[in-house]
Write an enzyme that holds these catalytic residues in place. Structure first.
Site, PDB file in Angstrom:
ATOM      1  CG  PHE A   1      -0.464   0.642   2.428  1.00  0.00           C
ATOM      2  CD1 PHE A   1       0.429  -0.003   3.261  1.00  0.00           C
ATOM      3  CD2 PHE A   1      -0.869   1.914   2.766  1.00  0.00           C
ATOM      4  CE1 PHE A   1       0.906   0.610   4.399  1.00  0.00           C
ATOM      5  CE2 PHE A   1      -0.403   2.541   3.906  1.00  0.00           C
ATOM      6  CZ  PHE A   1       0.496   1.888   4.729  1.00  0.00           C
ATOM      7  CE  LYS A   2       5.041   1.549   4.485  1.00  0.00           C
ATOM      8  NZ  LYS A   2       4.483   0.264   4.865  1.00  0.00           N
ATOM      9  CG  ASP A   3       3.598   0.795  -4.751  1.00  0.00           C
ATOM     10  OD1 ASP A   3       4.748   1.260  -4.709  1.00  0.00           O
ATOM     11  OD2 ASP A   3       3.342  -0.403  -4.972  1.00  0.00           O
TER      12      ASP A   3
ATOM     13  CG  MET B   1       6.835   6.437  -2.346  1.00  0.00           C
ATOM     14  SD  MET B   1       7.159   7.416  -0.851  1.00  0.00           S
ATOM     15  CE  MET B   1       7.594   6.161   0.341  1.00  0.00           C
TER      16      MET B   1
END
Ligand SMILES: *Cc1c(COP(=O)(O)O)cnc(C)c1O
Length: 465
Positions: free
Chosen positions: A111-113, A116
């Site tokens: 989920f960091k995408d 980011m």
């Protein structure tokens, strides 16, 4: 829109300066001076819109006139075109009142995408406008590094150095960082553990002369722009399930409390969220804090859900600030006490305000594995260990009939943690195309000792190159 520090001693900043600053100079975190409120009609109007359009609308309320609307719309469209699903963050059904919010369709399968991808484009835009260049140094235990490299690779005015603990991350995670073949990316295997990497990073920021010389910047989850980019999927999923006409609840696997706070931010903006269940693994500082008020650091333990093996949940300070009626003196006092003593007590009124929305559950290793297997048996779905922590946490909290549908926030693709998934459920999670592609590429890795001087010399040379 201005941004103020939770500790009240730093000058308020505009959106772009907040984006580039990360942590406030008084040690606090930036929150907006007031939260924009969306009307029910505005929230209802998100139904049927593209993810990128909703993201541009919500981010625009925070960027104000600092980033033109058309630019924001273009950057959001580009950011979310990098996802391999037309819904970007699709919602699937697990049970009559339970849904899975899939946040893992981005380029590095976690989920960091979601945050980011837009953060990289915002940096590219504002640095070009200001004619500035920056050096981002990032310490990672796995997922943040890959998402950051993928988002910042190829940008003209950003150099990025990722420090990871040699031998302590998975091959899939490592390959996302080491195979970009872009001149502005350096991946460094540090001969030490994650705490060594993070200690080096903090020392780099503490050295004002060095930070100024290389224009140092940080993109970990204390960055306010990351939080607000994550609030978007709370709106999108809740509207898909009937909000604002009906309230929705969420279960979130938590480490640094960034994702969970993004849900609370959505609620402060007017989204009807009944309950947020925060689920931790054996590193249960947040669970204990929300149950008892005592926020006390322990020793980090390695688990199947390594992205949550964290003992200091930085974004918890943002929640404290809001639930303390935005009393910055009380917030500064509490978190300086915690910094010095490793523990602090949340005042009863602040705790009660937190408990109006949050309930917590800690999930051990055996239950995490059993939940992966059980979910597969009951639904055919293969979930990753972080998602399994949220499912098991929800089962502990929600018993009997429920008035609101529950959304489980699924933070990683199971193929990113293949060993744990196979051990728990006896299946091999099918890797998406992106992962197969990475497995054939050459890796570029530099190696350094866990030594501040060596890292400084390395970053300085790279920044001047
Ligand atoms: C980072 C991460 C988390 C924890 O998110 P926080 O915002 O730090 O609470 C959970 N799951 C996965 C897969 C992650 O990468």
């Amino acid at each position: 829109m201005k941004y103020i520090s939770t500790r009240g001693e730093a000058a308020p900043l505009g959106f772009v300066d907040t984006l580039l600053a990360g942590l406030a100079p008084d040690g606090g975190l930036y929150n907006p001076v007031s939260w924009p409120r969306l009307t029910a009609a505005e929230i209802a109007g998100f139904a049927g819109q593209s993810y990128a359009a909703v993201a541009a609308d919500i981010l625009g309320r925070f960027a104000g006139d600092e980033i033109p609307k058309a630019v924001l719309e273009r950057l959001c469209a580009e950011a979310y075109a990098s996802f391999d699903h037309p819904a970007v963050t699709p919602v699937t059904q697990m049970a009559p009142d339970r849904f899975l919010l899939e946040l893992f369709h981005g380029p590095t399968l976690a989920f960091k995408d979601v945050a980011m991808q837009i953060l990289g484009r915002l940096y590219g835009h504002v640095l070009a406008e200001r004619g500035r260049a920056m050096t981002i140094v990032c310490a990672t235990s796995g997922d943040t590094g890959g998402a950051a490299v993928e988002a910042f690779a190829g940008l003209d005015n950003v150099r990025i150095v990722v420090l990871f603990p040699e031998g302590r991350i998975s091959e899939v995670q490592r390959r996302f960082m080491t195979t970009t073949a872009q001149a502005n990316v350096r991946t460094v295997a540090v001969a030490g553990d994650f705490d060594d990497c993070q200690a080096i990073l903090k020392s780099l920021f503490a050295d004002d002369a060095f930070a100024g010389e290389v224009n140092l910047s940080a993109v970990n989850s204390i960055n306010f722009a990351r939080i607000i980019a994550q609030s978007v999927y709370y709106f999108v999923s809740a509207v898909a399930l009937g909000a604002p006409g009906r309230a929705v609840s969420f279960a979130v696997p938590t480490g640094n409390f960034g994702d969970a706070f993004a849900g609370y931010a959505a609620k402060l903006m007017g989204l009807p969220i009944a309950q947020i269940i925060v689920a931790t693994n054996a590193n249960d500082i947040v669970s204990r804090a929300l149950a008892t008020g005592e926020y006390r650091r322990g020793a980090a333990q390695a688990t199947q859900s390594p992205a949550m093996d964290i003992q200091v949940a930085s974004n918890f300070e943002r929640l404290f600030f809001e639930c303390a009626g935005r009393d910055s003196a009380a917030t500064a006092d509490a978190f300086r006490t915690f910094g010095a003593a490793g523990a602090m007590r949340t005042p009863p009124a602040v705790l009660a305000a937190m408990q109006e929305t949050f309930v917590a559950a800690a999930v051990d290793e055996a239950l995490t594995a059993a939940t992966i297997a059980d979910t597969r048996t009951r639904t055919g779905m293969v979930i990753d260990p972080h998602t399994a922590v949220a499912v098991a946490g929800a089962d502990k909290v929600r018993t009997g009939a429920q008035a609101t549908p529950l959304v489980i926030v699924s933070t990683a693709h199971p193929a990113k943690f293949p060993e744990a998934v196979t051990a728990a459920a006896g299946v091999v999670a099918e890797p998406p195309r992106a992962v197969r592609l990475r497995s054939g590429l050459a890796e570029e890795i530099d190696r350094l000792p866990a030594d501040l001087g060596a890292v400084k010399t390395y970053v300085r040379a790279f920044a001047a190159s």
